[in-house]
Motif scaffolding. Structure first.
Motif, PDB file in Angstrom:
ATOM      1  N   GLY A 138     -66.758   6.208  13.499  1.00 46.56           N
ATOM      2  CA  GLY A 138     -67.459   4.980  13.160  1.00 46.56           C
ATOM      3  C   GLY A 138     -67.143   4.565  11.739  1.00 46.56           C
ATOM      4  N   SER A 139     -67.673   3.414  11.351  1.00 47.34           N
ATOM      5  CA  SER A 139     -67.436   2.870  10.016  1.00 47.34           C
ATOM      6  C   SER A 139     -68.370   3.514   9.003  1.00 47.34           C
ATOM      7  CB  SER A 139     -67.663   1.357  10.042  1.00 47.34           C
ATOM      8  OG  SER A 139     -69.033   1.080  10.283  1.00 47.34           O
ATOM      9  N   ALA A 140     -68.179   3.164   7.726  1.00 46.35           N
ATOM     10  CA  ALA A 140     -69.058   3.679   6.675  1.00 46.35           C
ATOM     11  C   ALA A 140     -70.502   3.232   6.907  1.00 46.35           C
ATOM     12  CB  ALA A 140     -68.555   3.204   5.314  1.00 46.35           C
ATOM     13  N   ARG A 141     -70.691   2.008   7.404  1.00 50.36           N
ATOM     14  CA  ARG A 141     -72.052   1.525   7.679  1.00 50.36           C
ATOM     15  C   ARG A 141     -72.714   2.310   8.800  1.00 50.36           C
ATOM     16  NH1 ARG A 141     -71.738  -4.921   8.186  1.00 50.36           N
ATOM     17  NH2 ARG A 141     -69.933  -4.346   9.453  1.00 50.36           N
ATOM     18  N   GLU A 142     -71.898   2.944   9.637  1.00 49.81           N
ATOM     19  CA  GLU A 142     -72.435   3.709  10.762  1.00 49.81           C
ATOM     20  C   GLU A 142     -72.608   5.193  10.442  1.00 49.81           C
ATOM     21  OE1 GLU A 142     -70.670   0.908  14.361  1.00 49.81           O
ATOM     22  OE2 GLU A 142     -69.425   2.490  13.494  1.00 49.81           O
ATOM     23  N   ARG A 143     -72.394   5.555   9.187  1.00 52.33           N
ATOM     24  CA  ARG A 143     -72.538   6.973   8.821  1.00 52.33           C
ATOM     25  C   ARG A 143     -73.950   7.500   9.101  1.00 52.33           C
ATOM     26  NH1 ARG A 143     -69.701  10.870   7.176  1.00 52.33           N
ATOM     27  NH2 ARG A 143     -70.533  12.603   5.964  1.00 52.33           N
TER      28      ARG A 143
ATOM     29  N   ALA B 104     -73.786  20.462  16.268  1.00 50.25           N
ATOM     30  CA  ALA B 104     -72.609  20.753  17.090  1.00 50.25           C
ATOM     31  C   ALA B 104     -71.490  19.735  16.904  1.00 50.25           C
ATOM     32  CB  ALA B 104     -73.007  20.802  18.560  1.00 50.25           C
ATOM     33  N   ALA B 105     -71.770  18.599  16.281  1.00 44.73           N
ATOM     34  CA  ALA B 105     -70.766  17.539  16.120  1.00 44.73           C
ATOM     35  C   ALA B 105     -70.375  17.398  14.650  1.00 44.73           C
ATOM     36  CB  ALA B 105     -71.311  16.217  16.648  1.00 44.73           C
ATOM     37  N   ARG B 106     -69.187  16.851  14.422  1.00 46.29           N
ATOM     38  CA  ARG B 106     -68.708  16.531  13.073  1.00 46.29           C
ATOM     39  C   ARG B 106     -68.771  15.022  12.886  1.00 46.29           C
ATOM     40  NH1 ARG B 106     -65.044  19.726  10.404  1.00 46.29           N
ATOM     41  NH2 ARG B 106     -65.204  18.084   8.841  1.00 46.29           N
ATOM     42  N   ASN B 107     -69.428  14.598  11.814  1.00 46.94           N
ATOM     43  CA  ASN B 107     -69.571  13.164  11.533  1.00 46.94           C
ATOM     44  C   ASN B 107     -68.399  12.685  10.698  1.00 46.94           C
ATOM     45  OD1 ASN B 107     -70.446  10.575  11.163  1.00 46.94           O
ATOM     46  ND2 ASN B 107     -72.129  11.106   9.777  1.00 46.94           N
ATOM     47  N   LEU B 108     -67.510  11.886  11.317  1.00 47.07           N
ATOM     48  CA  LEU B 108     -66.358  11.331  10.610  1.00 47.07           C
ATOM     49  C   LEU B 108     -66.577   9.872  10.218  1.00 47.07           C
ATOM     50  CD1 LEU B 108     -63.434  12.803  12.765  1.00 47.07           C
ATOM     51  CD2 LEU B 108     -64.548  13.787  10.752  1.00 47.07           C
ATOM     52  N   CYS B 109     -67.757   9.336  10.485  1.00 49.15           N
ATOM     53  CA  CYS B 109     -68.030   7.930  10.182  1.00 49.15           C
ATOM     54  C   CYS B 109     -67.859   7.672   8.683  1.00 49.15           C
ATOM     55  CB  CYS B 109     -69.444   7.547  10.596  1.00 49.15           C
ATOM     56  SG  CYS B 109     -69.776   7.670  12.354  1.00 49.15           S
ATOM     57  N   GLY B 110     -67.013   6.706   8.352  1.00 47.96           N
ATOM     58  CA  GLY B 110     -66.787   6.354   6.964  1.00 47.96           C
ATOM     59  C   GLY B 110     -65.831   7.265   6.221  1.00 47.96           C
ATOM     60  N   ARG B 111     -65.349   8.305   6.862  1.00 51.32           N
ATOM     61  CA  ARG B 111     -64.421   9.237   6.206  1.00 51.32           C
ATOM     62  C   ARG B 111     -62.974   8.962   6.583  1.00 51.32           C
ATOM     63  NH1 ARG B 111     -65.996  15.326   6.780  1.00 51.32           N
ATOM     64  NH2 ARG B 111     -64.614  15.389   4.955  1.00 51.32           N
ATOM     65  N   THR B 112     -62.758   7.980   7.420  1.00 49.89           N
ATOM     66  CA  THR B 112     -61.408   7.664   7.891  1.00 49.89           C
ATOM     67  C   THR B 112     -61.166   6.169   7.820  1.00 49.89           C
ATOM     68  OG1 THR B 112     -62.267   7.541  10.151  1.00 49.89           O
ATOM     69  CG2 THR B 112     -61.270   9.624   9.484  1.00 49.89           C
ATOM     70  N   ARG B 113     -59.909   5.801   7.612  1.00 44.39           N
ATOM     71  CA  ARG B 113     -59.502   4.402   7.730  1.00 44.39           C
ATOM     72  C   ARG B 113     -59.305   4.093   9.208  1.00 44.39           C
ATOM     73  NH1 ARG B 113     -54.055   4.924   4.571  1.00 44.39           N
ATOM     74  NH2 ARG B 113     -53.997   6.610   6.105  1.00 44.39           N
ATOM     75  N   LEU B 114     -59.200   2.796   9.522  1.00 45.42           N
ATOM     76  CA  LEU B 114     -59.056   2.407  10.922  1.00 45.42           C
ATOM     77  C   LEU B 114     -57.787   2.999  11.528  1.00 45.42           C
ATOM     78  CD1 LEU B 114     -60.256   0.865  13.251  1.00 45.42           C
ATOM     79  CD2 LEU B 114     -59.197  -1.222  12.372  1.00 45.42           C
ATOM     80  N   GLU B 115     -56.700   3.003  10.766  1.00 46.80           N
ATOM     81  CA  GLU B 115     -55.468   3.583  11.290  1.00 46.80           C
ATOM     82  C   GLU B 115     -55.595   5.096  11.491  1.00 46.80           C
ATOM     83  OE1 GLU B 115     -54.418   2.532   6.907  1.00 46.80           O
ATOM     84  OE2 GLU B 115     -55.917   1.975   8.423  1.00 46.80           O
ATOM     85  N   ASP B 116     -56.439   5.759  10.677  1.00 43.10           N
ATOM     86  CA  ASP B 116     -56.690   7.187  10.867  1.00 43.10           C
ATOM     87  C   ASP B 116     -57.411   7.442  12.189  1.00 43.10           C
ATOM     88  OD1 ASP B 116     -55.604   7.650   8.337  1.00 43.10           O
ATOM     89  OD2 ASP B 116     -57.558   7.602   7.345  1.00 43.10           O
ATOM     90  N   VAL B 117     -58.332   6.546  12.528  1.00 43.96           N
ATOM     91  CA  VAL B 117     -59.067   6.681  13.788  1.00 43.96           C
ATOM     92  C   VAL B 117     -58.098   6.621  14.969  1.00 43.96           C
ATOM     93  CG1 VAL B 117     -60.786   5.607  15.288  1.00 43.96           C
ATOM     94  CG2 VAL B 117     -61.222   5.798  12.838  1.00 43.96           C
ATOM     95  N   VAL B 118     -57.111   5.729  14.888  1.00 37.20           N
ATOM     96  CA  VAL B 118     -56.096   5.655  15.941  1.00 37.20           C
ATOM     97  C   VAL B 118     -55.436   7.018  16.124  1.00 37.20           C
ATOM     98  CG1 VAL B 118     -53.872   4.648  16.599  1.00 37.20           C
ATOM     99  CG2 VAL B 118     -55.646   3.198  15.569  1.00 37.20           C
ATOM    100  N   ASP B 119     -55.031   7.633  15.024  1.00 36.51           N
ATOM    101  CA  ASP B 119     -54.301   8.899  15.106  1.00 36.51           C
ATOM    102  C   ASP B 119     -55.194  10.043  15.586  1.00 36.51           C
ATOM    103  OD1 ASP B 119     -52.062   7.561  14.160  1.00 36.51           O
ATOM    104  OD2 ASP B 119     -52.542   7.968  12.066  1.00 36.51           O
TER     105      ASP B 119
END
Length: 330
Positions: free
Chosen positions: A213-218, A231-246
């Motif tokens: 998710g985005s930084a606003r969705e953190r 049990a989950a890792r929160n990646l919201c706001g820690r990645t760019r949009l192109e990183d999410v693709v990868d």
């Protein structure tokens, strides 16, 4: 060919189906795409696009000066045709100001004259968005093919490997991606507590779980993590949009609401489970054969409202964790 791309992330991904159709019908055509800054990373992952051109205007902003300056710059490029995917008046300004002779689009809002190659539009409730836009890539009167190309974003494997190390994501077991957000509004969001419960159940079966998710969705991501018992890792706001693709390309499955990230995940070729509430797969389906749909057939759905007008959001609250979990098995 100049294409004016849509503002929403999901629509921009679906637009790749139109670009792929255009490239197939006109071999050798050079396709440039105008996009807002937040969608440029996606456009740059589309092999059919020669250049992604930034329109530095905020969402909903008219920005006449910025559009005029961009049009002056593009006037020298000699485009023969422009495709206008958005239906708004402002989206038609740059091709008209740039003097592009053929400007193809739907009439939309007060665009007569700005659009001089008008195509019929059956409307949102009569055809999926991508089929309505596909007519713009064809000649007048030509039928839209029954099967359209699927969006497929390029994956940067080197960047994926870098992210796995930098974010400490390496490990054993399949990966489940979760996308609990939806920019449109709460009527599209399956409850965070349910996402968290799903994460806990899948982690108990040996899956690793990443929340996108985005930084606003953190904060929303933190709700999911808390409900999962960590049990989950929160990646919201820690990645760019192109990183999410990868990173999504490394997932075994993604469970998502009907959102922009749903379309991103579909375009990576990853298997999906898509949860629909106020919207419908009849109009904004995931453009992949690897999707499983979960929805409730209620008399009030789909209502296409941002917030449930009846105050109960039963279309989402009625979907149990066990049902979604079953879609995550082969």
């Amino acid at each position: 060919m100049l294409v004016v791309g849509p503002a929403w992330v999901g629509d921009m991904v679906m637009a790749q189906a139109v670009l792929r159709l255009l490239a197939a019908r006109r071999p050798g055509v050079a396709i440039d795409v105008i996009a807002p800054p937040w969608s440029l990373p996606l456009v740059r992952r589309m092999p059919e696009v020669r250049e992604a051109i930034a329109l530095e205007v905020g969402h909903g902003e008219f920005g006449l000066g910025a559009r005029w300056r961009l049009a002056r710059r593009l006037r020298r490029r000699g485009y023969g045709q422009a495709l206008l995917l958005p239906r708004s008046f402002k989206a038609a300004l740059v091709p008209w100001l740039a003097g592009i002779p053929r400007r193809t689009g739907h009439l939309g809002e007060a665009r007569r004259g700005l659009v001089n190659d008008v195509r019929p539009d059956p409307g949102r409730r009569r055809a999926p968005w991508v089929r309505r836009m596909a007519v713009l890539a064809l000649e007048p009167g030509e039928a839209v093919p029954e099967v359209l190309p699927q969006p497929r974003l390029a994956v940067d494997e080197a960047n994926r490997a870098r992210l796995m190390t930098a974010l400490g994501l390496a490990g054993e077991g399949p990966v489940l991606g979760l996308c609990p957000g939806a920019e449109y509004g709460p009527s599209k969001r399956w409850p965070a507590r349910r996402y968290g419960a799903l994460a806990a159940r899948m982690a108990a079966r040996g899956w690793r779980v990443w929340v996108f998710g985005s930084a606003r969705e953190r904060p929303l991501g933190e709700e999911v993590v808390a409900a999962s018992g960590g049990a989950a890792r929160n990646l919201c706001g820690r990645t760019r949009l192109e990183d999410v693709v990868d990173l999504m390309s490394a997932c075994e499955r993604v469970v998502t609401n009907d959102s922009g990230l749903m379309h991103v995940a579909a375009a990576t070729g990853t298997a999906l489970t898509v949860i629909y509430g106020a919207s419908s797969p009849d109009y904004t389906p995931p453009l992949t054969p690897r999707a499983r749909i979960v929805r409730r057939a209620l008399a009030c759905a789909p209502c296409f409202r941002r917030v449930c007008p009846l105050g109960h959001t039963a279309c989402l609250e009625g979907i149990e964790v066990e049902e979604v979990e079953r879609t995550c098995t082969p």
